[in-house]
Design a protein around this motif. Structure first.
Motif, PDB file in Angstrom:
ATOM      1  N   ASP A 121       0.855  -1.181   0.000  1.00 44.39           N
ATOM      2  CA  ASP A 121       0.000   0.000   0.000  1.00 44.39           C
ATOM      3  C   ASP A 121       0.894   1.236   0.000  1.00 44.39           C
ATOM      4  O   ASP A 121       1.489   1.595   1.018  1.00 44.39           O
ATOM      5  CB  ASP A 121      -0.908  -0.016   1.237  1.00 44.39           C
ATOM      6  CG  ASP A 121      -1.929   1.118   1.233  1.00 44.39           C
ATOM      7  OD1 ASP A 121      -1.604   2.211   0.723  1.00 44.39           O
ATOM      8  OD2 ASP A 121      -3.050   0.903   1.752  1.00 44.39           O
ATOM      9  N   GLU A 122       0.983   1.868  -1.166  1.00 44.53           N
ATOM     10  CA  GLU A 122       1.914   2.983  -1.319  1.00 44.53           C
ATOM     11  C   GLU A 122       1.565   4.137  -0.388  1.00 44.53           C
ATOM     12  O   GLU A 122       2.451   4.754   0.215  1.00 44.53           O
ATOM     13  CB  GLU A 122       1.929   3.455  -2.776  1.00 44.53           C
ATOM     14  CG  GLU A 122       2.971   4.516  -3.049  1.00 44.53           C
ATOM     15  CD  GLU A 122       3.072   4.892  -4.516  1.00 44.53           C
ATOM     16  OE1 GLU A 122       4.056   5.554  -4.894  1.00 44.53           O
ATOM     17  OE2 GLU A 122       2.160   4.513  -5.294  1.00 44.53           O
ATOM     18  N   GLY A 123       0.279   4.420  -0.260  1.00 40.30           N
ATOM     19  CA  GLY A 123      -0.138   5.519   0.600  1.00 40.30           C
ATOM     20  C   GLY A 123       0.230   5.284   2.044  1.00 40.30           C
ATOM     21  O   GLY A 123       0.708   6.197   2.737  1.00 40.30           O
ATOM     22  N   GLU A 124       0.046   4.049   2.518  1.00 41.33           N
ATOM     23  CA  GLU A 124       0.382   3.735   3.901  1.00 41.33           C
ATOM     24  C   GLU A 124       1.879   3.861   4.140  1.00 41.33           C
ATOM     25  O   GLU A 124       2.324   4.387   5.171  1.00 41.33           O
ATOM     26  CB  GLU A 124      -0.090   2.326   4.249  1.00 41.33           C
ATOM     27  CG  GLU A 124       0.208   1.935   5.688  1.00 41.33           C
ATOM     28  CD  GLU A 124      -0.198   0.493   6.001  1.00 41.33           C
ATOM     29  OE1 GLU A 124       0.144   0.025   7.099  1.00 41.33           O
ATOM     30  OE2 GLU A 124      -0.819  -0.156   5.141  1.00 41.33           O
ATOM     31  N   VAL A 125       2.671   3.376   3.188  1.00 38.74           N
ATOM     32  CA  VAL A 125       4.129   3.449   3.345  1.00 38.74           C
ATOM     33  C   VAL A 125       4.588   4.901   3.362  1.00 38.74           C
ATOM     34  O   VAL A 125       5.401   5.303   4.203  1.00 38.74           O
ATOM     35  CB  VAL A 125       4.839   2.658   2.220  1.00 38.74           C
ATOM     36  CG1 VAL A 125       6.337   2.901   2.264  1.00 38.74           C
ATOM     37  CG2 VAL A 125       4.544   1.175   2.336  1.00 38.74           C
ATOM     38  N   LEU A 126       4.038   5.729   2.473  1.00 39.86           N
ATOM     39  CA  LEU A 126       4.438   7.136   2.449  1.00 39.86           C
ATOM     40  C   LEU A 126       4.033   7.852   3.738  1.00 39.86           C
ATOM     41  O   LEU A 126       4.776   8.700   4.246  1.00 39.86           O
ATOM     42  CB  LEU A 126       3.820   7.842   1.235  1.00 39.86           C
ATOM     43  CG  LEU A 126       4.496   7.558  -0.112  1.00 39.86           C
ATOM     44  CD1 LEU A 126       3.687   8.157  -1.249  1.00 39.86           C
ATOM     45  CD2 LEU A 126       5.929   8.107  -0.132  1.00 39.86           C
ATOM     46  N   SER A 127       2.869   7.478   4.254  1.00 37.94           N
ATOM     47  CA  SER A 127       2.439   8.113   5.504  1.00 37.94           C
ATOM     48  C   SER A 127       3.404   7.787   6.641  1.00 37.94           C
ATOM     49  O   SER A 127       3.650   8.625   7.511  1.00 37.94           O
ATOM     50  CB  SER A 127       1.015   7.680   5.866  1.00 37.94           C
ATOM     51  OG  SER A 127       0.987   6.298   6.227  1.00 37.94           O
TER      52      SER A 127
ATOM     53  N   PRO B 150       2.251   4.739 -10.133  1.00 38.54           N
ATOM     54  CA  PRO B 150       2.220   3.907  -8.925  1.00 38.54           C
ATOM     55  C   PRO B 150       3.572   3.222  -8.690  1.00 38.54           C
ATOM     56  O   PRO B 150       4.125   2.595  -9.593  1.00 38.54           O
ATOM     57  CB  PRO B 150       1.130   2.883  -9.235  1.00 38.54           C
ATOM     58  CG  PRO B 150       0.204   3.617 -10.164  1.00 38.54           C
ATOM     59  CD  PRO B 150       1.107   4.449 -11.023  1.00 38.54           C
ATOM     60  N   GLY B 151       4.109   3.386  -7.494  1.00 39.97           N
ATOM     61  CA  GLY B 151       5.404   2.804  -7.160  1.00 39.97           C
ATOM     62  C   GLY B 151       6.571   3.696  -7.499  1.00 39.97           C
ATOM     63  O   GLY B 151       7.695   3.423  -7.087  1.00 39.97           O
ATOM     64  N   SER B 152       6.337   4.782  -8.251  1.00 40.93           N
ATOM     65  CA  SER B 152       7.401   5.722  -8.618  1.00 40.93           C
ATOM     66  C   SER B 152       6.897   7.142  -8.383  1.00 40.93           C
ATOM     67  O   SER B 152       6.497   7.845  -9.314  1.00 40.93           O
ATOM     68  CB  SER B 152       7.815   5.555 -10.086  1.00 40.93           C
ATOM     69  OG  SER B 152       8.328   4.275 -10.309  1.00 40.93           O
ATOM     70  N   PRO B 153       6.886   7.570  -7.125  1.00 41.03           N
ATOM     71  CA  PRO B 153       6.378   8.913  -6.826  1.00 41.03           C
ATOM     72  C   PRO B 153       7.345   9.988  -7.300  1.00 41.03           C
ATOM     73  O   PRO B 153       8.516   9.729  -7.528  1.00 41.03           O
ATOM     74  CB  PRO B 153       6.271   8.904  -5.306  1.00 41.03           C
ATOM     75  CG  PRO B 153       7.362   7.968  -4.872  1.00 41.03           C
ATOM     76  CD  PRO B 153       7.390   6.892  -5.927  1.00 41.03           C
ATOM     77  N   THR B 154       6.813  11.193  -7.480  1.00 40.78           N
ATOM     78  CA  THR B 154       7.658  12.347  -7.768  1.00 40.78           C
ATOM     79  C   THR B 154       7.502  13.331  -6.617  1.00 40.78           C
ATOM     80  O   THR B 154       6.656  13.147  -5.727  1.00 40.78           O
ATOM     81  CB  THR B 154       7.263  13.000  -9.104  1.00 40.78           C
ATOM     82  OG1 THR B 154       5.869  13.339  -9.066  1.00 40.78           O
ATOM     83  CG2 THR B 154       7.519  12.037 -10.269  1.00 40.78           C
ATOM     84  N   PHE B 155       8.317  14.354  -6.627  1.00 41.15           N
ATOM     85  CA  PHE B 155       8.283  15.258  -5.480  1.00 41.15           C
ATOM     86  C   PHE B 155       8.684  16.662  -5.922  1.00 41.15           C
ATOM     87  O   PHE B 155       9.280  16.861  -6.986  1.00 41.15           O
ATOM     88  CB  PHE B 155       9.207  14.758  -4.374  1.00 41.15           C
ATOM     89  CG  PHE B 155      10.568  14.350  -4.847  1.00 41.15           C
ATOM     90  CD1 PHE B 155      11.597  15.268  -4.911  1.00 41.15           C
ATOM     91  CD2 PHE B 155      10.819  13.045  -5.257  1.00 41.15           C
ATOM     92  CE1 PHE B 155      12.845  14.903  -5.352  1.00 41.15           C
ATOM     93  CE2 PHE B 155      12.069  12.676  -5.705  1.00 41.15           C
ATOM     94  CZ  PHE B 155      13.093  13.612  -5.756  1.00 41.15           C
ATOM     95  N   TYR B 156       8.344  17.613  -5.061  1.00 38.52           N
ATOM     96  CA  TYR B 156       8.559  19.021  -5.390  1.00 38.52           C
ATOM     97  C   TYR B 156       8.916  19.779  -4.124  1.00 38.52           C
ATOM     98  O   TYR B 156       8.190  19.727  -3.126  1.00 38.52           O
ATOM     99  CB  TYR B 156       7.287  19.597  -6.022  1.00 38.52           C
ATOM    100  CG  TYR B 156       7.396  21.052  -6.397  1.00 38.52           C
ATOM    101  CD1 TYR B 156       8.208  21.467  -7.451  1.00 38.52           C
ATOM    102  CD2 TYR B 156       6.654  22.018  -5.694  1.00 38.52           C
ATOM    103  CE1 TYR B 156       8.295  22.804  -7.798  1.00 38.52           C
ATOM    104  CE2 TYR B 156       6.733  23.356  -6.045  1.00 38.52           C
ATOM    105  CZ  TYR B 156       7.567  23.746  -7.090  1.00 38.52           C
ATOM    106  OH  TYR B 156       7.652  25.074  -7.439  1.00 38.52           O
ATOM    107  N   PHE B 157      10.082  20.451  -4.151  1.00 38.82           N
ATOM    108  CA  PHE B 157      10.506  21.304  -3.040  1.00 38.82           C
ATOM    109  C   PHE B 157      10.142  22.756  -3.361  1.00 38.82           C
ATOM    110  O   PHE B 157      10.264  23.205  -4.519  1.00 38.82           O
ATOM    111  CB  PHE B 157      12.027  21.226  -2.843  1.00 38.82           C
ATOM    112  CG  PHE B 157      12.507  20.003  -2.126  1.00 38.82           C
ATOM    113  CD1 PHE B 157      12.411  19.914  -0.741  1.00 38.82           C
ATOM    114  CD2 PHE B 157      13.069  18.937  -2.824  1.00 38.82           C
ATOM    115  CE1 PHE B 157      12.878  18.802  -0.067  1.00 38.82           C
ATOM    116  CE2 PHE B 157      13.527  17.816  -2.153  1.00 38.82           C
ATOM    117  CZ  PHE B 157      13.430  17.748  -0.776  1.00 38.82           C
TER     118      PHE B 157
END
Length: 1133
Positions: free
Chosen positions: A1063-1069, A1121-1128
């Protein structure tokens, strides 16, 4: 006396290049632990192993194979060391391979036999002892009469040139061995003994050869115990007749081999020491190990007309006017003699005219004549010369004086004769110093005669002498019928000095001519060269125009300091090779089909050597050893009494309790009772009978006990050795096992390793880049050395022992020890359910690494096993510690205890001292870790493995991106945000996969076999490429990620149903809290992104949880899914 005391510095200057250690407190602590556990192991006899007794399983009650199946065993050996010195770090590298294997086999629940004997057979010890005897007489008992000498370095041999007699391309040769490369260059033996650390007061005792047998074995044993070796010392012995039991074993072996016609007597060529008066085999040499006799055809080129200067000297000599004088070149290619156009000599070389008979003389170098002297040319085998001065030298001539001489060349089309011409690069150290020229097929010769013709005046010859017709004698498919001319012109070779190109051309010409050429002239016209060659040679010899000649194919020096020759004499030899084709083919079949060699290089080495190896002299008259039973004036040669000693290990402790066999073993059997028939019974070559019991006087029960030990421990599971022993010892080992034992007991594997470099350079006492085993262990401790040896490598290429690595390991293992000691007592560790995500990931990774390490240990890939069982294992702990700390969650007590337990077990094969300390003094187990089994853990959960990789990859990508911005800022470049100001991190998590990926998903599905887990790479790549180049850039990373998941163990339905294994959302949380800490962000949000064309986001983690967002940062479009991106972005503080 002062000179003797300073002799090491004067003769062998040594600058210690090894690493200097300063603060040794941590090392000393670890060594103290090692000493404590070594003492425990030796006192408890934990490494002593025995077969199931005949009381537990009565003799003949079940097949030996069934006993081995019910009671698994492992029997390994490494080549027993020679007792003329101490072990060095190179020995320990070979030892370590068996050490690690034996340690792991114990953990698999097997009974492990790992013994060691001491090799003393042969010339080296005796030769050194005799030297010392002479030196004591010369200088006094403590060498007080020695005066300091300056020892000049010997001139190096010149580099090979095109004028050297060519090597036979049809024969396999091995590179110079480590034994040949490690000679200590000191003039006197007592200097060498001083260099070994032996006091000058004791050295005189070594003039007695048997003192060596008493002195060095205990040192060897002590060094290996300090290394932590798992050796069963009860089974140790010294070779030679110093141990009457081993002597009986060797005599039985030789008797049986002779009865099987494996040992024969005959006249043959062998490397021979004139000084020692006997053959000089590999282990009898200080230089030239692996060098063998090279057979030539010696042509007799009769002098028809002498050059003026030579003629003048001949007239004033004792040589009769009517005598036949022959220049004698040696050739490996008699089939090309039809094309001789001249003969070469070295103008500056001094030749001898040697009397063969009243009317026959040979012109060759003195070195060649000295070889011929032992081949029946000047003396008979029962009256060989002792000194070069005994050669029948009638006259000496320089090559320059011989140039211009007219000689008749056998088989040459130029029947009126050919001229002797000059060649500056002819060497007096190869062949006879006389070189016959065939410019049609030798690029060297063609280039030389062309040069001579161009510069005839310069060379002082008549031009026409170098311009005789070059006839075509061999037709080749690639280079026509004048091969040399074709290659010289094609490769643009301009002069005889183009040595590199000529060497390449020579190789091409010889191979093409020999393997593919067809004869164009002579009695064998039309026949393949390969078939014609021996026929031409035979015809030349039969006609009296040639004779056989041989010499060592390299420089050989015996242990007594004598330069060796090739002799043709009667001797006892083992009939290896083509003369017993069935024996050879049986060994070859075993190597190819039944025996594990661990590398293709070792496999190929055996196969090539078996094709090349021929008869081997197995007896000599000087040295230490066992007497040949039927001809006791001979001793069994050192490589012939050390082929099946592994079988002796199985019963050694039953026969004697000391290495010399002076004290009875467990069965109280006397040496004279060990008759040949007893050995036959023990080694399963015959059954027991009342006659045998009566004749030997050994009880039936004792005989059955000895046989049980052999039939249980045999076959040998692994022989660990250096690759340099493949050409002799290891191949002999296979031959004799096949000859003497039933197939069930033939060796299962041979593991050959390369040489060991020290700090990236060859070990050398003279340069100071050298460590003995004792030096290394005292300097770094046993476990640090063992770990550094495991880290050095596992292939047959040369490995590297890095002292810096060993030093770093001291700190690593000390720090890890301290952490284990402290954390096990930490009352702040969490208890209760271990259900945090970080607990689950850590526990699962431990399981994964346990399975990985086991696979690598089983494959004997110790460098990778070390990575899994130590480096990756501590990295896993570090990840868990950092993740829990960042999440403000204490580590779990049970998991930490499990980690320490598994860490101790996984490192046991390589670093047993450290492991046993942790096992007994930190974990409080009452038994040694040496008796512990490999841990049985669940298979890793692919979902948790995928989650762990996701966490690591995502964390790494985020922290790396932030670091990259800081670097850009430091360089004054534009940046997207300022890492040092208040900032916010937004992580974009895709709710669904892009539609474009569906087609590629189906391609991977069609290429995947769910039963075998195999992916058809060819089909997959073809289908992806069919979609067009424009799609490749984004398609291939996606396809590769699918392959990685499938091959990593994830279930196919999960992968193809477009579901993540977690569960990607749970892991990120769970990651957010840690990321806030590691990045220093004031705000961290997770946004779920939906939609194809227009992306819409929903905050799932953060203060605005549930908020919908239409305006998203650019990276949101790339999330999958499984490869999130991010922004600072920077925010107000």
């Amino acid at each position: 006396m002062a000179a003797a005391n300073s002799t090491i510095g004067g003769v062998n200057p040594k600058t210690d290049k090894t690493l200097k250690l300063e603060n040794t407190e941590k090392r000393d602590t670890l060594i103290e632990i090692e000493k404590r556990y070594q003492k425990k192991w030796q006192e408890s006899g934990v490494f002593n192993a025995s077969a199931p007794s005949t009381k537990d399983i009565p003799a003949n009650s079940m097949p030996a194979a069934e006993i081995r199946r019910r009671h698994p065993k492992y029997f390994g050996t490494f080549a027993y060391p020679y007792m003329n010195g101490t072990l060095h770090a190179g020995h320990s590298f070979t030892v370590s391979k068996l050490e690690f294997t034996a340690g792991f086999a114990r953990m698999e629940g097997k009974r492990v036999l790992y013994p060691l004997g001491f090799h003393c057979t042969g010339m080296p010890i005796k030769a050194c002892a005799d030297k010392l005897r002479d030196e004591v007489q010369k200088f006094g008992q403590e060498f007080g009469g020695y005066q300091e000498e300056i020892v000049a370095e010997a001139d190096q041999a010149p580099a090979p040139t095109q004028a050297q007699t060519k090597e036979d391309i049809t024969k396999f040769t091995s590179n110079k061995s480590k034994a040949a490369a490690k000679t200590v260059k000191m003039k006197y033996q007592f200097q060498i003994m001083l260099a070994l650390g032996i006091s000058k007061e004791e050295i005189h005792r070594f003039a007695d050869a048997h003192y060596w047998l008493k002195f060095f074995p205990p040192i060897c044993k002590n060094d290996l115990n300090n290394f932590g070796a798992r050796i069963d010392w009860r089974r140790s012995f010294v070779t030679t007749d110093a141990n009457p039991y081993y002597d009986a074993f060797v005599r039985w072996q030789m008797n049986r081999l002779r009865e099987l016609d494996k040992i024969l007597y005959g006249i043959r060529y062998t490397i021979y020491s004139p000084k020692d008066g006997q053959p000089c085999m590999d282990h009898d040499r200080t230089e030239g190990e692996g060098v063998a006799p090279q057979d030539y055809t010696a042509l007799k080129l009769k002098v028809k007309e002498w050059a003026p200067k030579a003629a003048e000297k001949i007239k004033g000599s004792e040589i009769p006017d009517t005598a036949n004088v022959f220049l004698v070149p040696a050739t490996l290619r008699p089939e090309t003699m039809y094309g001789q156009t001249c003969c070469f000599v070295g103008p500056k070389i001094t030749y001898g005219v040697f009397k063969v008979s009243e009317n026959e003389y040979y012109v060759v170098t003195k070195r060649a004549a000295w070889n011929m002297a032992f081949q029946g040319t000047f003396f008979k085998s029962d009256n060989f010369a002792k000194d070069v001065s005994q050669l029948p030298l009638a006259l000496e001539l320089t090559g320059a004086e011989v140039v211009g001489t007219l000689v008749s060349a056998p088989l040459s089309i130029h029947d009126k004769g050919v001229r002797v011409l000059p060649m500056e690069s002819v060497l007096p150290t190869k062949g006879t110093g006389v070189v016959t020229s065939v410019p049609s097929d030798s690029p060297d010769d063609y280039a030389t005669v062309m040069d001579l013709a161009k510069k005839a005046e310069y060379y002082g010859i008549q031009k026409e002498w170098a311009e005789l017709e070059i006839p075509p004698i061999i037709e080749t498919p690639s280079y026509g019928n004048i091969t040399a001319k074709f290659l010289v012109e094609k490769m643009k070779i301009n002069s005889p000095k183009d040595a590199k190109q000529l060497a390449e051309a020579k190789d091409l010409a010889y191979k093409e001519g020999y393997y593919k050429g067809t004869m164009l002239m002579g009695d064998f016209k039309g026949q393949p060269v390969e078939a014609a060659k021996p026929k031409v040679k035979e015809a030349l010899i039969k006609s009296g125009q040639a004779f056989e000649y041989a010499e060592p194919n390299g420089h050989v020096v015996s242990r007594s300091g004598d330069e060796c020759v090739t002799a043709y004499l009667g001797q006892w030899f083992l009939n290896y090779g083509e003369n017993d084709q069935q024996w050879r083919d049986t060994v070859l079949d075993h190597v190819k089909n039944d025996m594990e060699t661990y590398s293709s290089e070792t496999q190929n080495g055996f196969e090539k050597n078996l094709e090349w190896l021929n008869r081997w002299a197995c007896a000599r008259t000087y040295g230490l050893g066992s007497k040949l039973p039927w001809d006791p004036k001979f001793l069994v040669e050192s490589l012939s009494d050390s082929t099946i000693y592994m079988a002796y290990y199985t019963i050694a402790h039953l026969l004697h309790s000391d290495v010399f066999g002076t004290k009875a073993g467990l069965l109280d059997i006397k040496p004279e009772q060990m008759i040949d028939e007893v050995w036959d019974y023990i080694f399963c070559r015959r059954e027991l009978s009342e006659d045998l019991i009566k004749s030997c006087g050994i009880s039936k029960a004792d005989l059955e006990t000895m046989r049980r030990e052999f039939e249980y421990w045999y076959p040998l599971d692994m022989n660990s050795s250096g690759k340099d022993l493949i050409p002799n010892h290891l191949t002999f080992f296979l031959y004799i096992h096949v000859a003497l034992f039933p197939k069930e007991y033939w060796p299962r594997s041979v593991r050959a390793n390369g040489h060991l470099l020290l700090n990236g350079e060859k070990m050398s006492k003279s340069t100071g880049n050298f460590l003995t085993l004792n030096d290394a262990v005292r300097k770094y401790g046993a476990d640090a050395c063992r770990i550094a040896l495991a880290d050095a490598g596992d292939g047959v290429e040369d490995a590297n022992f890095e002292e810096a690595v060993a030093n770093q390991i001291i700190l690593r293992m000390y720090t890890l020890k301290e952490w284990c000691e402290e954390v096990i007592k930490d009352d702040k560790l969490r208890t209760g359910p271990a259900d945090e995500l970080w607990d689950q990931l850590f526990d699962n990774e431990l399981n994964s690494l346990v399975h990985e390490a086991r696979q690598h240990y089983q494959a004997t890939d110790y460098k990778i096993a070390l990575k899994s069982s130590l480096y990756d294992f501590t990295s896993s702990r570090d990840f868990y510690r950092e993740a829990t700390t960042a999440s403000s969650v204490p580590m779990h007590r049970d998991l930490i205890h499990r980690y320490i337990t598994l860490q101790a077990l996984l490192i046991t094969p390589i670093a047993p001292h450290w492991a046993d300390y942790i096992w007994q003094e930190v974990l409080n187990h009452t038994e040694t870790v040496q008796s512990a089994l490999w841990p049985d853990v669940p298979l890793p959960n692919p979902s948790l493995t995928a989650a762990r990789e996701y966490v690591r990859a995502t964390s790494s990508a985020i922290t790396s991106a932030e670091a990259a911005q800081q670097k850009r800022k430091d360089k004054g470049k534009n940046i997207a945000f300022d890492p040092k100001k208040p900032k916010k991190l937004t992580i974009y998590m895709a709710a669904a996969f892009p539609a474009w990926q569906d087609a590629y998903l189906e391609i991977v599905r069609e290429s995947f076999d769910a039963l075998t887990l195999h992916i058809d790479e060819k089909k997959l790549n073809t289908s992806v490429q069919a979609k067009g180049k424009a799609e490749m850039k984004r398609a291939m990373p996606f396809v590769q990620s699918l392959k990685k998941r499938l091959q990593g163990g994830e279930k196919a339905d999960v992968v193809f149903d477009r579901k993540l294994a977690f569960d990607e959302g749970e892991v990120l949380s769970k990651m957010v809290k840690g990321l806030r800490r590691t990045t220093g962000c004031k705000v961290v949000e997770v946004v779920r992104v939906e939609g194809e064309e227009e992306k819409v986001g929903t905050v799932v983690v953060g203060e605005q949880e549930g908020e919908k967002r239409k305006e998203l940062a650019g990276p949101a479009n790339s999330a999958t899914p499984g490869s999130p991106t991010f922004y600072f972005e920077n925010i107000d503080g």
